[in-house]
Write a protein that holds these residues in place. Structure first.
Motif, short mmCIF file in Angstrom:
data_model
loop_
_atom_site.label_atom_id
_atom_site.label_comp_id
_atom_site.label_asym_id
_atom_site.label_seq_id
_atom_site.Cartn_x
_atom_site.Cartn_y
_atom_site.Cartn_z
N CYS A 117 40.93 43.28 35.83
CA CYS A 117 41.87 42.27 35.33
C CYS A 117 42.97 43.05 34.63
CB CYS A 117 41.18 41.31 34.37
SG CYS A 117 42.32 40.10 33.63
N LEU A 119 46.21 43.27 32.28
CA LEU A 119 46.96 42.60 31.22
C LEU A 119 48.10 43.52 30.80
CD1 LEU A 119 43.92 41.36 29.07
CD2 LEU A 119 45.03 40.21 31.02
N ILE A 141 49.24 43.41 39.35
CA ILE A 141 48.68 42.15 38.86
C ILE A 141 48.33 41.24 40.02
CG2 ILE A 141 49.34 39.99 37.70
CD1 ILE A 141 50.79 41.73 35.61
N LYS A 148 43.14 35.75 35.60
CA LYS A 148 43.62 35.93 34.23
C LYS A 148 44.62 37.08 34.11
CE LYS A 148 40.90 32.74 32.49
NZ LYS A 148 41.43 31.49 31.90
N SER A 149 44.83 37.85 35.17
CA SER A 149 45.81 38.94 35.12
C SER A 149 47.20 38.37 34.86
CB SER A 149 45.83 39.71 36.45
OG SER A 149 44.66 40.48 36.61
N PHE A 152 52.39 39.56 29.17
CA PHE A 152 52.45 38.94 27.85
C PHE A 152 53.69 39.48 27.17
CE2 PHE A 152 48.18 38.87 29.30
CZ PHE A 152 47.66 37.65 28.87
N LEU A 159 46.92 36.83 23.90
CA LEU A 159 46.33 38.04 24.49
C LEU A 159 45.00 38.37 23.81
CD1 LEU A 159 46.43 40.53 26.32
CD2 LEU A 159 47.86 41.66 24.59
N LEU A 173 38.71 45.81 32.35
CA LEU A 173 40.08 45.53 31.92
C LEU A 173 40.97 46.75 32.02
CD1 LEU A 173 39.75 43.45 28.60
CD2 LEU A 173 40.49 42.64 30.83
N ILE A 175 44.55 47.35 30.27
CA ILE A 175 45.61 46.86 29.38
C ILE A 175 46.70 47.91 29.36
CG2 ILE A 175 46.22 46.09 27.06
CD1 ILE A 175 43.28 45.33 26.67
#
Length: 325
Positions: A117, A119, A141, A148-149, A152, A159, A173, A175
């Motif tokens: 995922c 973020l 993404i 949920k990708s 932000f 987040l 994840l 990030i």
């Protein structure tokens, strides 16, 4: 030229053979690069080593259209810059090459993007147009296929809640964020993350005081509760990225390589472990220029990895007066 063949490179000999072919191709098809080589008096017929290939100063992307293709550009990537400063432009005539490069490189270092995922906390990039980083991350993404990708902007609360939710399900994840945004997030929230890669893309973008890498990574490790901070090294003028899995030690994908030039003589090279200017060979940049002298300072290690230790200021740049065409 067969563009996809660069992604099959397996060893130094293969890299050199591809680099020499691409050098010849770009000399004959890139007006700016050919003028630069001619200005240096380079006899293309005698070039047999990487160190003999001229590296175009990255500043040329601010004032020239650096292309080796007659095709129309599919997109123009632009660099960020302070108000009133001149930005670089990268005219990309084949987006498929860029997409192939960043996806294959990510897979090479981290495995399938579908396992993550993603973020993205990249406010300074989202707030402008023409970012090659945003193009790449947006595609990652999408290719992650995780519901949920996403991006932000300044939505730290949302987040934070999403990270906690994904931690409960043990979701893998990634990030990825610009340094100042990751720092701001950790100043608001303290976490202890599992199964998570924190990847900084560098730079405070004028939002905060610049920190040395060790201090930045120390703060981020404490804030996210992870053992290492990963980094991505790329730039507007390139179509490939290098990655660090910790300690600021970067590794290139097989079609990318770094050489370190002497800061006093840009046509000479430093020995392994000695600091100098970073020259990059990016064979994916076949339709532009694959041989670029950056404004970054660094060193190469015995295993071919490299470290970035800073940047030139304008007074440090040597030899660029003979590079104006």
């Amino acid at each position: 030229m067969e563009q996809n063949s660069i992604f099959t490179i397996r060893n130094r000999e293969d890299f050199l053979a591809h680099a020499l072919r691409i050098f010849s191709f770009q000399y004959h098809n890139n007006v700016i690069y050919r003028s630069f080589c001619n200005h240096l008096g380079v006899d293309t017929g005698t070039v047999t080593k990487l160190e003999q290939i001229p590296f175009l100063p990255i500043e040329f992307f601010k004032s020239k259209k650096v292309v080796s293709s007659t095709g129309h550009e599919e997109i123009i990537f632009t660099s960020s810059g302070t108000t009133g400063s001149q930005t670089s432009k990268h005219f990309v005539t084949d987006l498929q090459v860029y997409e192939h490069s960043y996806l294959k490189a990510f897979t090479h270092f981290y495995g399938a993007i579908e396992d993550y995922c993603v973020l993205a906390l990249l406010p300074s990039y989202l707030e402008r147009t023409g970012s090659s980083l945003i193009y790449m991350v947006e595609d990652l993404i999408t290719k992650s296929q995780h519901p949920k990708s996403g991006f932000f902007l300044n939505e730290y609360d949302r987040l934070h809640q999403l990270i906690l939710e994904l931690q409960r399900t043990n979701t893998k994840l990634l990030i990825i964020g610009v340094s100042f945004a990751l720092l701001e997030f950790t100043e608001k929230y303290q976490l202890s993350l599992q199964n998570t890669i924190i990847m900084e893309t560098g730079g405070m973008k004028g939002r905060r005081k610049e920190l040395v890498r060790q201090e930045l990574h120390h703060l981020l490790k404490g804030g996210f509760g992870v053992s290492e901070i990963h980094s991505e090294y790329g730039m507007t003028e390139l179509l490939s990225q290098a990655y660090s899995k910790g300690e600021g030690i970067f590794h290139c994908p097989p079609w990318m390589q770094v050489l370190i030039r002497d800061t006093e003589d840009p046509l000479s090279y430093q020995k392994i472990g000695k600091n100098g200017g970073i020259n990059i060979i990016d064979l994916a940049n076949i339709n532009s220029c694959s041989f670029i002298a950056t404004q970054d300072l660094g060193k190469v290690n015995n295993d071919g990895s490299f470290e970035v230790i800073g940047r030139f200021d304008n007074s440090d740049i040597r030899g660029c007066n003979l590079m104006v065409l």
